[in-house]
Structures are given as C-alpha cells and as structure tokens.
Design an enzyme around this catalytic site. Structure first.
Site, PDB file in Angstrom:
ATOM      1  N   LYS A 174       0.835  -1.202   0.000  1.00 42.47           N
ATOM      2  CA  LYS A 174       0.000   0.000   0.000  1.00 42.47           C
ATOM      3  C   LYS A 174       0.868   1.250   0.000  1.00 42.47           C
ATOM      4  CE  LYS A 174      -2.078   2.401   3.240  1.00 42.47           C
ATOM      5  NZ  LYS A 174      -1.975   3.718   2.607  1.00 42.47           N
ATOM      6  N   GLU A 249      10.620   1.579   9.875  1.00 43.33           N
ATOM      7  CA  GLU A 249      11.504   2.730   9.634  1.00 43.33           C
ATOM      8  C   GLU A 249      10.689   3.964   9.963  1.00 43.33           C
ATOM      9  OE1 GLU A 249      14.544   2.236   9.008  1.00 43.33           O
ATOM     10  OE2 GLU A 249      14.332   0.106   8.548  1.00 43.33           O
ATOM     11  N   CYS A 283      13.300  11.695   6.062  1.00 43.02           N
ATOM     12  CA  CYS A 283      13.534  11.295   7.457  1.00 43.02           C
ATOM     13  C   CYS A 283      14.997  11.477   7.843  1.00 43.02           C
ATOM     14  CB  CYS A 283      13.075   9.865   7.682  1.00 43.02           C
ATOM     15  SG  CYS A 283      13.755   8.711   6.490  1.00 43.02           S
ATOM     16  N   GLU A 384       9.754  15.776  15.698  1.00 39.59           N
ATOM     17  CA  GLU A 384      10.023  15.734  14.262  1.00 39.59           C
ATOM     18  C   GLU A 384       9.049  16.668  13.546  1.00 39.59           C
ATOM     19  OE1 GLU A 384       8.939  12.244  11.915  1.00 39.59           O
ATOM     20  OE2 GLU A 384      10.820  12.455  10.819  1.00 39.59           O
TER      21      GLU A 384
HETATM   22  O1  TXE Z   1       2.432   9.222   8.126  1.00 37.82           O
HETATM   23  P1  TXE Z   1       1.769   7.851   8.426  1.00 37.82           P
HETATM   24  P2  TXE Z   1       1.744  10.649   7.976  1.00 37.82           P
HETATM   25  C1  TXE Z   1       6.453  11.328   9.901  1.00 37.82           C
HETATM   26  C2  TXE Z   1       6.431  12.822   9.796  1.00 37.82           C
HETATM   27  C3  TXE Z   1       5.031  13.120   9.497  1.00 37.82           C
HETATM   28  C4  TXE Z   1       4.348  12.081  10.357  1.00 37.82           C
HETATM   29  C5  TXE Z   1       2.965  11.750   9.953  1.00 37.82           C
HETATM   30  O2  TXE Z   1       6.794  13.391  11.031  1.00 37.82           O
HETATM   31  O3  TXE Z   1       4.666  14.413   9.844  1.00 37.82           O
HETATM   32  O4  TXE Z   1       5.152  10.949  10.230  1.00 37.82           O
HETATM   33  O5  TXE Z   1       2.894  11.536   8.571  1.00 37.82           O
HETATM   34  C6  TXE Z   1      -0.079   4.221   6.472  1.00 37.82           C
HETATM   35  N1  TXE Z   1      -2.100   0.796   9.678  1.00 37.82           N
HETATM   36  N2  TXE Z   1       6.834  10.651   8.668  1.00 37.82           N
HETATM   37  O6  TXE Z   1       0.554  10.835   8.837  1.00 37.82           O
HETATM   38  O7  TXE Z   1       0.361   8.018   8.854  1.00 37.82           O
HETATM   39  C7  TXE Z   1      -0.403   5.426   5.617  1.00 37.82           C
HETATM   40  O8  TXE Z   1      -1.562   5.207   4.876  1.00 37.82           O
HETATM   41  C8  TXE Z   1      -1.375   0.614   8.586  1.00 37.82           C
HETATM   42  C9  TXE Z   1       8.153  10.116   8.634  1.00 37.82           C
HETATM   43  O9  TXE Z   1       1.524  10.873   6.550  1.00 37.82           O
HETATM   44  O10 TXE Z   1       2.706   7.114   9.303  1.00 37.82           O
HETATM   45  C10 TXE Z   1       0.857   5.546   4.787  1.00 37.82           C
HETATM   46  O11 TXE Z   1       0.818   4.608   3.723  1.00 37.82           O
HETATM   47  N3  TXE Z   1      -0.901   1.614   7.835  1.00 37.82           N
HETATM   48  C11 TXE Z   1       8.374   9.234   7.510  1.00 37.82           C
HETATM   49  C12 TXE Z   1       1.946   5.160   5.783  1.00 37.82           C
HETATM   50  O12 TXE Z   1       1.286   4.421   6.797  1.00 37.82           O
HETATM   51  C13 TXE Z   1      -1.158   2.871   8.235  1.00 37.82           C
HETATM   52  C14 TXE Z   1       7.640   9.422   6.272  1.00 37.82           C
HETATM   53  C15 TXE Z   1       2.674   6.337   6.423  1.00 37.82           C
HETATM   54  O13 TXE Z   1       1.722   7.208   6.969  1.00 37.82           O
HETATM   55  C16 TXE Z   1      -1.917   3.124   9.394  1.00 37.82           C
HETATM   56  C17 TXE Z   1       6.320   9.949   6.457  1.00 37.82           C
HETATM   57  C18 TXE Z   1      -2.391   2.014  10.135  1.00 37.82           C
HETATM   58  N4  TXE Z   1      -3.123   2.153  11.214  1.00 37.82           N
HETATM   59  C19 TXE Z   1       5.985  10.557   7.626  1.00 37.82           C
HETATM   60  N5  TXE Z   1      -2.009   4.461   9.535  1.00 37.82           N
HETATM   61  C20 TXE Z   1       9.734   8.645   7.332  1.00 37.82           C
HETATM   62  N6  TXE Z   1      10.245   7.947   8.332  1.00 37.82           N
HETATM   63  O14 TXE Z   1      10.309   8.757   6.267  1.00 37.82           O
HETATM   64  C21 TXE Z   1      -1.353   5.030   8.508  1.00 37.82           C
HETATM   65  N7  TXE Z   1      -0.842   4.070   7.709  1.00 37.82           N
END
Ligand code: TXE
Length: 480
Positions: A174, A249, A283, A384
């Site tokens: 996904k 990650e 990140c 972050e």
């Molecule tokens: O990420 P999410 P978000 C950090 C950054 C950002 C914060 C939130 O600080 O502001 O995270 O970002 C899926 N079960 N990073 O809200 O929600 C979602 O659909 C399964 C750091 O956009 O963590 C997407 O595909 N999956 C980072 C993925 O998780 C779930 C990069 C990431 O989304 C889920 C991005 C669930 N319950 C944000 N909930 C890095 N480390 O590079 C969400 N998802």
C-alpha cells in the site's frame, strides 16, 4: 477525472465499496484525480491472489526473478520523464529532484535486488566428531505486507517490494493515500515486465482502513513499514501479538554536528541540502544543526545568506529549489511547530511564512525556515517537524556536542563535519543513530544496513539485511 484504482492479480480493479478519495496536487491545491478508498475486502482479494501465486513464484529460479526485476528497472528508466512528472505533480517536489533522485533510485532498487538475490547465501555448520552437518535454509515467508509513506513515494515503495519479491515472497503493498500516483503507474510496468499475476498486489487507500487491514490480516506474515513513529507504534501493537516479523523505519530528528576544523565550503553547501532537500521532508534531513562556538557566527551569516537565495516555487520550474509541501494538513502542522517554537523562545532568523506563488496561489508553499535556539529540550529540538525547518545551536566542546546530539528520543542518522579522524571515530561510536555520515550526507550505497535506533524504529533494510528480513532461516541438521 482519472481514477487510481487497485492492482490485484495482475489486473486493475475498482474498490469493492465504490468509494474514492480526492487526490490533491499540492502545487495548486486542486483535486486532480481520485484514489480508491479500499477496505478489508479489497485487501482480502489481494491476499488471495498473492496466496495463489506463491507456490510457483517461491519455487521459481533466482535467474527468473532476477530477470524480471532487471526488466522492471529498465522500464522505470525508460519511463523516467513520465514518472518524474507524475511524482512532482502528486507530491509537490521539484521535478529536477524527482528526475535525479526519486525515479533513478526506484530503478536502482530493482536493479540492486536483481543482483543481490543471485549473491544471497546461507551458512552451514559441520559438527566435527559427531558426523553431523547443519545448514541454514532461507525460505521466503509467504505473503508479506509493505506500507510506504508520501515523502519519497516510488523510491520507498520499491525499496520494500523489490527485496520482498526477489526473495520469493508475494506481496500486498500500500502506497500512501497522499501520493498514490506512481505506485498506480508502476502497475502497468509490472504487467509489461512479465511479473506473474498475484506476485505483487497494490492496494490504494487510507492507513486506518486499507493499511490496518493489511497489518491485522492473520495470514500476512511480515510487515515492512516506513512512516511516522506514532503509526509505527500502532502497527507494532497490532502485529506483535500475532508474532509477525516487523521492520519499522520511523521518524528522525537528526543532528548535524559542525566542528571548526571541517572543510567549510563543502559543509556549507551540503548543509543547505541536508536541511531543505525535498522541502525538508526526508527522514534523514539534518534538522538540528549544532555548530562549534568559534565558527558559529560566521556559519550563521553564510548559511542564512545561502538560504535566502533558495527559490520556493512551481515544482515544474527549473529555478525551483523548494516545491510545495505535500498537503494542506501537513503545511498547517509545520506552521504550528514554527509558532510553538517562537512561543517557547526560539528566535526566527529566516523564513517561517507561507509563500504565494503567482498562478499557484492555492499551493502549499513555505519559506525555508531557520531558527536559533538555546534550550535543547524545547519542542522544536525534540519533535520531528518533517518540513523545511532547521534550528541552530552552539556548542563549546566535543563532549557537549555529543550530549546534545544524543538528547533525543530519535536515533535515525547523524552527520559530523570534521577533519579529525580520531574525533570521527570517537563520535561515530557514541552517537545513538543507525547511520552516521562523516563529511557527507545522504550518500547511499545500497549494500549498507539502513534503519534507526530508539523511536526511529527497529530492523534494518538494504542489502542482504532486507533479504534476511524477507526470509525465514531454518536449521536443517543431518546426521550421517
Ligand atoms: O504518516 P503515516 P503521515 C512522519 C512525519 C510526518 C508524520 C505523519 O513526522 O509528519 O510521520 O505523517 C499508512 N495501519 N513521517 O501521517 O500516517 C499510511 O496510509 C497501517 C516520517 O503521513 O505514518 C501511509 O501509507 N498503515 C516518515 C503510511 O502508513 C497505516 C515518512 C505512512 O503514513 C496506518 C512519512 C495504520 N493504522 C511521515 N495508519 C519517514 N520515516 O520517512 C497510517 N498508515
């Protein structure tokens, strides 16, 4: 309007419920396509397709898998312009960045694992004197889940699926609902490359619905996830009681330690990049800049001068250094961090304001932002932000620099700028981080282990580590 649907069993199909989400172009704030809002039933279909494909795929020769991965790498390269334009439109990043970093790396991910799988080996242990030999059989896990974020959409999506399928697994994957386009376009290339139906299934949709269904599916054996720390924690809570293999990650708040004995010009140029590349939405960005006090004032002047020359604008313009942030909620979140930092006593040295780009007035643009802080425990030092915001703070000794750097719940990467080899080694050993860059940043050899410590996650991706994650070692003990 274009509909980005799912790819299950080698075919594009609409979500069973018929629900769609708006997909925004961050550069102008307009909805420009619809993305499938899939649910558990769609995930179940994807799982069934993967399960059906597994016996044949897991028994296919390494050469066969390697050839298909190589073919995918070539197809991505062939479609570089189209994919880069799609990424820039969907994410808001400069087209130049998508062309030189995101899409070439997506291709490199497939090429790398096409080679790596042919070099992957396991151990044998002869128990001398006991007429016994043990060997380790590394078998694919079965059906695995890969969930990726929006900041480097195709780059991180392929970083997970390439090793998963190379190792013989079948996948339910996904992409982020915020940036679904390039994963959707990849589905065409999968068919063209001759990937057997069901080996890789792409489910579009939100985290709480489609993502959650993947994580809690009782038969999906492993989850490889990149995203926010809170989401990672939630995934761990859901998956750990089912004893799934997990690779997480997560976020970072990475220190950039600048010593007076560094190569100044190289440091300055790279520090601008490590602060603001991809609008700071990587990140690995070095968002906490610590500078030795004897260099501090000079650095501050020179850094601000360079930052003031960065152009924020249309992702498709050649002059653009920073494009749009990925979404309106994310822009608002980043702005609220800046406001809170000022309330906490940080000095705003540059930026902090929304930028109105002529012709793209509704886009999500923000100035590169530099703040000066004296308190390492304030929220802007500890949370972050994941946007174009960095802080400057001075230190007076190596010991203090180390203490400030490690005073964080995160531990993804750290950068050191110095010409002192002994200092390099002392600090590299003591920094609490999964990756330490010395006199460079985001310099990636795909064979190296990639991942973080503390709240930055668990497990390592990259190289043979990824192939180890996507296989189960079995000890076979033969008495002869
Ligand atoms: O990420 P999410 P978000 C950090 C950054 C950002 C914060 C939130 O600080 O502001 O995270 O970002 C899926 N079960 N990073 O809200 O929600 C979602 O659909 C399964 C750091 O956009 O963590 C997407 O595909 N999956 C980072 C993925 O998780 C779930 C990069 C990431 O989304 C889920 C991005 C669930 N319950 C944000 N909930 C890095 N480390 O590079 C969400 N998802």
């Amino acid at each position: 309007m274009q509909k980005l649907n799912n790819y299950i069993n080698g075919r594009n199909c609409d979500p069973l419920d018929g629900n769609w989400l708006d997909n925004y172009n961050p550069s102008n704030g307009q909805v420009y396509s619809l993305v499938a809002d899939s649910n558990a039933a769609d995930v179940e279909n994807a799982y069934q397709a993967a399960k059906k494909a597994y016996p044949e795929w897991s028994n296919s020769t390494l050469e066969h898998r390697s050839q298909i991965l190589m073919c995918l790498a070539n197809l991505i390269e062939k479609n570089l312009d189209r994919l880069a334009a799609a990424e820039a439109t969907d994410n808001g990043k400069p087209l130049s960045l998508a062309k030189t970093v995101d899409i070439p790396r997506a291709s490199a991910n497939f090429r790398f694992f096409a080679h790596a799988i042919t070099q992957f080996s396991s151990e044998s242990h002869e128990s001398a004197g006991l007429d016994t030999i043990n060997f380790t059989l590394r078998q694919p896990l079965g059906v695995v889940g890969c969930i990726s974020p929006w900041n480097l959409p195709l780059y991180l999506f392929t970083w997970k699926i390439a090793p998963a399928i190379a190792a013989g697994n079948c996948v339910v994957a996904k992409p982020s609902e915020v940036t679904p386009m390039t994963a959707y376009l990849l589905s065409e290339l999968l068919t063209e490359a001759g990937l057997p139906n069901g080996v890789l299934n792409i489910i579009q949709g939100t985290g709480p619905s489609a993502g959650q269904a993947i994580v809690q599916h009782p038969k999906i054996k492993a989850i490889s996830f990149t995203g926010g720390t809170k989401t990672g924690e939630h995934i761990a809570r859901t998956a750990a009681p089912m004893f799934k293999k997990l690779s997480l990650e997560l976020g970072g708040k990475n220190p950039n330690l600048i010593f007076a004995d560094c190569d100044y010009d190289a440091m300055l140029t790279t520090t601008v990049r490590s602060s603001f590349a991809n609008q700071g939405q990587i990140c690995l960005c070095g968002s906490r800049i610590y500078v030795e006090d004897s260099l501090y004032e000079k650095f501050k002047v020179d850094f601000l001068e360079k930052v003031s020359k960065l152009t924020v604008g249309d992702p498709f313009s050649n002059d653009t250094n920073l494009g749009a942030l990925v979404s309106r909620p994310h822009l608002e979140k980043v702005q609220s961090f800046i406001d809170r930092a000022v309330e906490d006593g940080a000095s705003l040295l540059f930026g902090g304001k929304k930028v109105t780009v002529p012709g793209l007035e509704k886009g999500y643009y923000l100035q590169p932002t530099v703040m000066e802080v004296t308190d390492n425990s304030c929220s802007i030092q500890q949370e972050e932000v994941f946007g174009p915001v960095v802080t400057l703070m001075k230190f007076s000794s190596e010991g203090e620099a180390l203490e400030l750097a490690n005073q964080s719940k995160y531990g993804l990467s750290a950068t050191i700028w110095t010409s002192d080899l002994n200092r390099t080694m002392r600090l590299s050993k003591q920094l609490e981080a999964g990756i330490v860059w010395v006199n460079t940043w985001l310099n990636r050899d795909l064979r190296t282990p990639f991942g973080g410590v503390k709240n930055s996650g668990m497990g390592r991706e990259g190289g043979l580590e990824a192939l180890r994650f996507f296989t189960e070692p079995k000890n076979i003990c033969i008495k002869y």
